[in-house]
Enzyme design. Structure first.
Site, PDB file in Angstrom:
ATOM      1  CG  ASP A   1      15.828  51.106  49.997  1.00 49.67           C
ATOM      2  OD1 ASP A   1      15.600  51.464  51.248  1.00 49.67           O
ATOM      3  OD2 ASP A   1      15.342  52.099  49.310  1.00 49.67           O
TER       4      ASP A   1
ATOM      5  CB  CYS B   1      46.967  41.231  36.114  1.00 45.86           C
ATOM      6  SG  CYS B   1      48.466  40.429  36.591  1.00 45.86           S
TER       7      CYS B   1
ATOM      8  CB  CYS C   1      50.256  43.354  39.689  1.00 41.39           C
ATOM      9  SG  CYS C   1      50.911  43.026  37.960  1.00 41.39           S
TER      10      CYS C   1
END
Length: 751
Positions: A445, A17, A20
Site C-alpha cells: 500500500d 486441533c 478435529c
C-alpha cells in the site's frame, strides 16, 4: 430437477486441533447435497445445503461428532459483544489461563524436588504427589476429555498422546508410591503388600506428568490467544460505526431533530452530521459543505471535500461544517459492513496449515500403544515376570511421551516472537510462518506504508520578481488559521522559515481555499477557481508550475495578494527515507514488489519511481484491493500484502501473508499475520526473515523429537531403558528442543 441451496455459517465449539476440524468437515460432507468447509482457526464452518436439509440437521450432525455447533447471531446483535461484553471465547480463554497459571505454580516445585537432590526431604515423594495430582487430573482435563472424545470415534490426536503419556507417568508413580519402595530406604507405605522387583526399588515420574501438562497448557494458552485475536478485526470494524444518529422528522417549518439508535435508521431518512461527529451510514449530502476525514475507512491522509449531491461513507468523521445527509444504504449494505464481510470471508478462506505433529500422531499414537501392549505381553510370554513387563511397557509410554513434540512449536514460537517483539515485529502464530516461506509477490500500500501519510512542503515557485520565502510566509500566515492537512503542511513549513504574522478577516471556501488580511495585504491561497472568483488572473508560468506539481502527484495551490498571483506552493505525501532500501531487501528475499493505492496514477508512479518499484496499480477502491490479491493468487502467485488502513484490512486477510504497519489502524493490524510496530518498511523484510528462521527451527524441533522417539522406543521395549532412564531421555529431548529454540535470540535485523 435442480435444487436450490442455502448457505449458513456455524460456530463450532470443542475443537482442539486441525484434525478435529477435518473430522467435523468430513461428517458434514456425508450429508446428501451438503458442502462444508471447517476452519479451525476461526472455529467456524461454512456450509451450503439443499432444501431437504435444515440448519438444525447440521447442528445435530456436528453434535453427534462430539462437538458443539450454534448459528451465529446477526451482525447487529453481535456488535455489542464486540464493544465490551464477554463472549464464550473470552470465557474459554480466561478458564484456560487460570488452568495454566495454577498448573505451572504447582508443577514448578514438583520438578524442583525431583531434579535437585539437596531439596529432597524425608517422604518428599508424598508432597510431590499432593502437588502433582491436581495438575495431572484437573490441569490436564482438557487433554483427557479430548482423548476420550476422540477414542469414542476411533480417532487419535496430539491430545491422545498427552493424555496417555501423562496418565501413564502418573499411574506408574502411584504404583511405585503405594506398592514399591519409591527409591527411598525405610520409606513406609499405607499398603503392606508389595510386588517383588529385581532392583529392589521403584521410581516415580510425577515431575514428568506434571511438567508435560504445564508446558503443553502453556502452548495451548498461547494458541487460544492467537485465535482470539483473529476475530478482533471484525470487532474493530463493527466498533467503528456510529451508535446513535440525529434524524430529521417532518417537513418545512415543522422539522424537528430526534436522536435514535443507528439500527433504527432506514433508507431515505435524513440525518444531521455536525462537526467532529461520525457519519452514521452511507448516504448523499443534501445540505451543507464540509471536509470529511476518511482516513479511518480509506487510509488516505487528505480529507475529501463534499457538498450537495456528493456521496458519503458511514464511519467517516465530519471535520468541517454541518451536513444534512439522506441515507442510501443501511445495515449490512453499507460499505463498512461489506468491508467487515470481506475480512471475514478472507479469514475463513485462508487455508489452515495442518500441524505435522497432529498428522503423524494419527498413526504414531496407536502404534505406540500397540507397542506398549506388545512389550508387556512379550515380557510375560518369555517369562520375564509381571514387574519387568510392566516396567518395560511403562518405559515405552514414557519415552514416547510427547513432551518434546508439544514443546517443538510453542518454544520456538515463543522465542521467535519474543525476539521479534524486541525488534518491533509481531508474529501471529505458527500458521503465519509457513506462509512466509511460500510468498513470491509483495503488494505494498502507498499511503502510510511506503510514504509517511503526512503532507509536507515539496516546492515553492515564485513569479518573476517575487521572493519565494515571502510567498511561503504570507501563504502560511493565512493557512495557519485552517485545520486542513494541506494548510497545516504549508503553515508548518512557513513557520520554520520565519515567524508567522497574524491574520485578520479570515474566511474559508470549502474545497477551494482560504483568504485573509496579512500585514495590510489581501491574501488568497487556493485553487485557480478561487482566484477567478476574486478576479485574479494566473500567469502561464504559474499555471505550468501548478500543473507540473499535480503531474508529480502533489497538491498545488496558487498564492496571490493585492490582486496579483505571486507564486505556487506544492505539498505532497512524502516517501519514507527507508522505503527504497526496504524494497531492495524484499527483492533480495526473492519477492517481486508491487505498489497498490487508491491515489491517482501520477502520484503512484512518482512514488514507485522513487523507491524502485516497476508494477503499479492505482485508483483502486477497498474492494478492488481484495480483487487484485485474488487475481494474483489465481495466477499462481503466493502474495504478501503490506498496508496500514482499514481499507487494507480485507486484502491483508485475503493475502497468503498479511503485514500491517503498527502506525496504521487497529483493524488493519488485527487482520494481518505480522505487525510491524516500528512503522519502518524495512521491518517487513526483517519480519519475513525472522518468521522463516522460526519456521525452520520448528521443523527442526519436530524432526528431532520424532527421531528421538523412533530411536528410543525400541530400546525401551527391549528393556535396555528403565522408566527412570526413559524419563531422563525424555527430559533431554525437551532440553534439546528448548536449547535449539533459544538460538533464535541471536537473530539480528538488517537495520
Amino acid at each position: 430437477m435442480s435444487t436450490t441451496t442455502r448457505d449458513v455459517e456455524l460456530v463450532i465449539g470443542g475443537m482442539t486441533c486441525a484434525s478435529c476440524a477435518a473430522r467435523v468437515e468430513k461428517k458434514l460432507n456425508k450429508l446428501d447435497g451438503v458442502t462444508a468447509t471447517v476452519n479451525y482457526a476461526t472455529e467456524k464452518a461454512r456450509v451450503s445445503f439443499p432444501d431437504a436439509v435444515t440448519p438444525e440437521d447440521l447442528v445435530h450432525t456436528v453434535e453427534q461428532t462430539g462437538y458443539t455447533a450454534t448459528l451465529p447471531a446477526p451482525r447487529e446483535q453481535a456488535a455489542p459483544a464486540a464493544t465490551g461484553a464477554e463472549t464464550d471465547q473470552d470465557r474459554d480463554l480466561r478458564t484456560l489461563r487460570q488452568r495454566f497459571y495454577v498448573s505451572a505454580a504447582l508443577a514448578a516445585p514438583v520438578i524442583a524436588l525431583a531434579m535437585v537432590p539437596a531439596m529432597q526431604f524425608r517422604n518428599w515423594q508424598w508432597a510431590s504427589l499432593v502437588l502433582a495430582a491436581p495438575v495431572v487430573v484437573w490441569g490436564g482435563w482438557p487433554f483427557h476429555r479430548a482423548a476420550v472424545l476422540n477414542l469414542r470415534h476411533g480417532q487419535s490426536t496430539m491430545d491422545t498422546l498427552i493424555s496417555v503419556g501423562t496418565l501413564a507417568a502418573f499411574g506408574w508413580s502411584l504404583y511405585a508410591l503405594f506398592l514399591g519402595t519409591a527409591g527411598e530406604p525405610g520409606m513406609t507405605h499405607p499398603f503392606r503388600f508389595t510386588l517383588e522387583r529385581t532392583d529392589g526399588s521403584a521410581n516415580i515420574y510425577l515431575e514428568a506428568a506434571a511438567g508435560v501438562t504445564a508446558f503443553l497448557l502453556a502452548g495451548r494458552f498461547a494458541e487460544a490467544r492467537a485465535k482470539r485475536a483473529s476475530g478482533a478485526a471484525l470487532r474493530a470494524l463493527l466498533a467503528m460505526g456510529a451508535k446513535d444518529v440525529t434524524v430529521l422528522r417532518g417537513e418545512g417549518d415543522t422539522v424537528r431533530e430526534e436522536r435514535i439508535p443507528v439500527s433504527e435508521l432506514t433508507v431515505g431518512t435524513r440525518f444531521v452530521v455536525r462537526p467532529g461527529v461520525k457519519v452514521a451510514t452511507d448516504g448523499e449530502v443534501e445540505q451543507g459543505t464540509s471536509a470529511l476525514d476518511v482516513s479511518m475507512v480509506t487510509g488516505e491522509s487528505v480529507p475529501i471535500e463534499v457538498g450537495p449531491g456528493d456521496p458519503v461513507i458511514g464511519a467517516t468523521v465530519n471535520a468541517g461544517g454541518r451536513l444534512v445527509v439522506r441515507a442510501t444504504r443501511v445495515g449490512s449494505e453499507t460499505q463498512l459492513a461489506q468491508m467487515a464481510q470481506l475480512v471475514e470471508d478472507a479469514q475463513n478462506g485462508k487455508a489452515q496449515v495442518q500441524r505435522l505433529a497432529d498428522r503423524v500422531s494419527g498413526v504414531f499414537v496407536p502404534v505406540v500403544i500397540v507397542l506398549a501392549l506388545a512389550t508387556f505381553w512379550t515380557w510375560v510370554g518369555i517369562g520375564g515376570g509381571w514387574t519387568a513387563a510392566f516396567t518395560a511397557a511403562v518405559a515405552v509410554l514414557i519415552v514416547a511421551c510427547p513432551c518434546a513434540l508439544g514443546l517443538a512449536t510453542p518454544t520456538a514460537l515463543m522465542v521467535g516472537t519474543g525476539r521479534g517483539a524486541q525488534l518491533g515485529l509481531l508474529i501471529r502464530g505458527p500458521e503465519v510462518l509457513e506462509s512466509t516461506r511460500q510468498v513470491d509477490t509483495v503488494v505494498l500500500d502507498k499511503t502510510g506504508t511506503v510514504t509517511t501519510g503526512r503532507m509536507a512542503l515539496q516546492d515553492v515557485v515564485a513569479a518573476e520578481g517575487e521572493d519565494p520565502d515571502e510567498v511561503l510566509r504570507l501563504a502560511g500566515a493565512v493557512e495557519d488559521a485552517s485545520e486542513h492537512p494541506v494548510a497545516s503542511a504549508i503553515a508548518g513549513a512557513a513557520a520554520e522559515v520565519g515567524g508567522l504574522p497574524p491574520v485578520t478577516d479570515f474566511s474559508s471556501t470549502p474545497g477551494l481555499g482560504v483568504q485573509g488580511t496579512v500585514e495590510g495585504h489581501a491574501v488568497v491561497v487556493g485553487r485557480p477557481a478561487l482566484l477567478a472568483d476574486w478576479s485574479v488572473p494566473v500567469p502561464d508560468d504559474l499555471t505550468y508550475a501548478a500543473d507540473s506539481a499535480r503531474t508529480r502527484g502533489a497538491t498545488a495551490v496558487v498564492v496571490a495578494w493585492d490582486g496579483a498571483a505571486r507564486g505556487v506552493v506544492a505539498v505532497a505525501d512524502t516517501v519514507k527515507d527507508t522505503s527504497a532500501e526496504a524494497v531492495a531487501q524484499l527483492r533480495r528475499l526473492g519477492l517481486s514488489p508491487m505498489l497498490l493505492t487508491g491515489d491517482n496514477e501520477a502520484a503512484a508512479r512518482e512514488v514507485a519511481r522513487q523507491v524502485g518499484i516497476d508494477e503499479v496499480i492505482a485508483d483502486v477502491l477497498p474492494k478492488d484491493k481484495v480483487e487484485v490479491v485474488k487475481r494474483l493468487q489465481a495466477q499462481g502467485r503466493s502474495v504478501a500484502m503490506v498496508g496500514d488502513g482499514v481499507n487494507d484490512a480485507a486484502a491483508l486477510a485475503q493475502a497468503d501473508l498479511g503485514l500491517a504497519m503498527g502506525t496504521g489502524s487497529d483493524v488493519a493490524i488485527e487482520a494481518s499475520d505480522l505487525t510491524l510496530v516500528r512503522g519502518d518498511l524495512r521491518a517487513a523484510p526483517d519480519a519475513i526473515r525472522l518468521a522463516r528462521r522460526t519456521l525452520g527451527t520448528i521443523k527442526g524441533n519436530l524432526f528431532w523429537a520424532f527421531a528421538y522417539n523412533v530411536a528410543a522406543i525400541p530400546l525401551a521395549a527391549t528393556g535396555l531403558l528403565s522408566p527412570m532412564i526413559a524419563g531422563a531421555a525424555m527430559a533431554l529431548s525437551s532440553v534439546f528442543v528448548v536449547t535449539n529454540s533459544l538460538r533464535l535470540r541471536g537473530f539480528r535485523p538488517s537495520l
